[in-house]
Every structure is written in structure tokens, then in C-alpha cells.
Enzyme design. Sequence first.
Site, short mmCIF file in Angstrom:
data_model
loop_
_atom_site.label_atom_id
_atom_site.label_comp_id
_atom_site.label_asym_id
_atom_site.label_seq_id
_atom_site.Cartn_x
_atom_site.Cartn_y
_atom_site.Cartn_z
N ASP A 72 0.87 -1.18 0.00
CA ASP A 72 0.00 0.00 0.00
C ASP A 72 0.90 1.22 0.00
O ASP A 72 1.50 1.57 1.02
CB ASP A 72 -0.89 -0.02 1.25
CG ASP A 72 -1.83 1.17 1.33
OD1 ASP A 72 -1.67 2.12 0.53
OD2 ASP A 72 -2.71 1.17 2.22
N ARG A 132 10.86 9.10 -4.44
CA ARG A 132 12.07 9.06 -3.62
C ARG A 132 12.73 7.69 -3.67
O ARG A 132 13.95 7.57 -3.89
CB ARG A 132 11.74 9.41 -2.16
CG ARG A 132 12.98 9.50 -1.27
CD ARG A 132 12.64 9.60 0.20
NE ARG A 132 12.17 8.32 0.75
CZ ARG A 132 11.89 8.12 2.04
NH1 ARG A 132 12.01 9.13 2.90
NH2 ARG A 132 11.48 6.94 2.46
N SER A 148 -0.69 12.66 -13.15
CA SER A 148 -1.44 13.87 -12.87
C SER A 148 -2.84 13.70 -13.45
O SER A 148 -3.37 12.60 -13.52
CB SER A 148 -0.72 15.09 -13.45
OG SER A 148 -1.40 16.28 -13.14
N TYR A 163 -9.16 16.59 -5.41
CA TYR A 163 -8.51 15.75 -6.41
C TYR A 163 -7.63 16.60 -7.33
O TYR A 163 -6.46 16.26 -7.56
CB TYR A 163 -9.56 15.00 -7.23
CG TYR A 163 -8.98 14.11 -8.30
CD1 TYR A 163 -8.53 12.83 -7.99
CD2 TYR A 163 -8.88 14.55 -9.62
CE1 TYR A 163 -7.99 12.01 -8.97
CE2 TYR A 163 -8.35 13.74 -10.60
CZ TYR A 163 -7.91 12.47 -10.28
OH TYR A 163 -7.38 11.66 -11.25
N THR A 198 -12.74 3.57 -17.63
CA THR A 198 -12.39 2.48 -16.72
C THR A 198 -13.59 2.25 -15.81
O THR A 198 -14.60 2.95 -15.90
CB THR A 198 -11.17 2.86 -15.86
OG1 THR A 198 -11.53 3.97 -15.02
CG2 THR A 198 -9.97 3.25 -16.71
#
EC number: 1.1.1.-
Length: 265
Positions: A72, A132, A148, A163, A198
Site C-alpha cells: 500500500d 524518492r 497527474s 482531487y 475504466t
Amino acid sequence: MSSATQHIPFRLDGKVALVTGSGRGIGAAMATELGRAGAKVIVNYANSKESAEKLVEEIKKLGTDAVALQADVSKVPQTVRLFDEAIKVWGRLDIVCSNAGVVSFGHLEEVTEEEFDRVFTINTRGQFFVAREAYKHLNEGGRIIMMSSNTAHAFAVPRHSLYSGSKGAIESFVKVLAIDCGKKKITVNAVAPGGTVTDMFHDVSQHYIPGGEKYTAEERQQMAAHASPLVRNGYPVDIANAVVFLASKEGEWVNGKTIGVDGGS
């Protein structure tokens, strides 16, 4: 030049790609098309184990290899574990696609602290720490591709501020991270999809169309097609094709950019 060393444009043979949130939807299409281009693929999922394992088998049928790893990525320790496990699978990592995310709708006066934290923890904070760990583990010349949305800059939707803001931060990230990652010759870009068909699209499409609750899901899909001058809907493979380009050698000179993939809507 021998066939063994000849470069074939847009091929990713010998590369290893990790796609977060790729058990279904756009992430699954990214994983599939990266595999079709020759990359070995690590399919990350949080909860959709069955669909992720099915996707792995589908990618293997394309003539490459794939594995599924659970994590997660809204939880940084799990993100760290994911990358530690990923690098052990094939001993390298070349492409990281940060796809995991959630959608949210709510008027300013309705938004709770809990909802704010939920959305930004996954869509913004989660993507930052994926980047990172990607920087730490990617080979020199690697690719980081973030997610994005066209609602972050080009398409304002009522009750969609959380959002949109969570995705707008990604566009700022890629500009600076492209500089930070230059030492390892890693490029950092984002894709910004428009409306894409979707299961999530069908769940929320009524919010994007004025009076959308009055129409069926099929009617809303037909109406959404007219947002593009091409008069068709966007599909996950459209986003995945842009990702494959950014991941390829041919995409190397695109860096620090957000690519709109919305059919001109």
C-alpha cells in the site's frame, strides 16, 4: 551492426519496470504495454490480488516476464519494502510508473479533514515517496513517470478541488525532481489523462457532466466522447502508449514535463 545489438525504436527489452496500483484500470494497461514492448514488469497492488495475479499471467503470454508484489503505497514503510523487494526480483530497476490514486468529489464547505488527508496521502504524498524510493533504486538513465490529471490545469470541475489540487502538486514535483534526478541521468515526467473509460469512470462520470445523474452510464460515456474534437472516448491503452514512449530511449529528451493525454479535450 548485428541483430543482437541493433536498437529497435520504442522497444524496452532488457528493462525492468515497476507500476504501482497496476492491478486494474490505467495501471494494468501501463503494465501490459510495457510488457508488450519487452520490459519485465513488477505489478504492484494494494488489495486487488486476484486481478494482479491474472494480469501477471497475461503479461507472460506476451513473451516477457512479470511478478506481482503487494504494498500500500500510501504507507511509506510499505513503499520502502516494495522497492527493496522489487530490486531483488531481477537485480535491477529501470522504469517506475507511479499510478496508484483515488478520486474525490465534494464542495468546499463539505470537505472534512479526514477526506483531505485521505486524498493527499495517496495522490500526492504517496507519489512523492514512490519517486524518492525510485531515485534510490533506479539504474542510471532510468525513468520516473508520475500521474497527474487534466483537471489539475486544463479542465475545472465543480466539487473536485481536492482531487485537482492533489494532482496539481505532481506537476510541480516533476519540474523540480527532474533537476534533482539529473545526477543519475533519470528523467522525471507525468502524464495527465482526461476522461478515460475504466470502472472508475463509470462510477464517477455523473460528476463531470452537468446534470449527469439524469443519464445512464452509457449515455454519459457517449456525451464524454464529444469533449474531444476526435469525438471518441479515451481508453487506458491511450495513456499506456504515452507511458511507453516516455519510458523508451526515444523519450529521453522529454524531462520535467507533464504530458496531457486527453484527445484535445
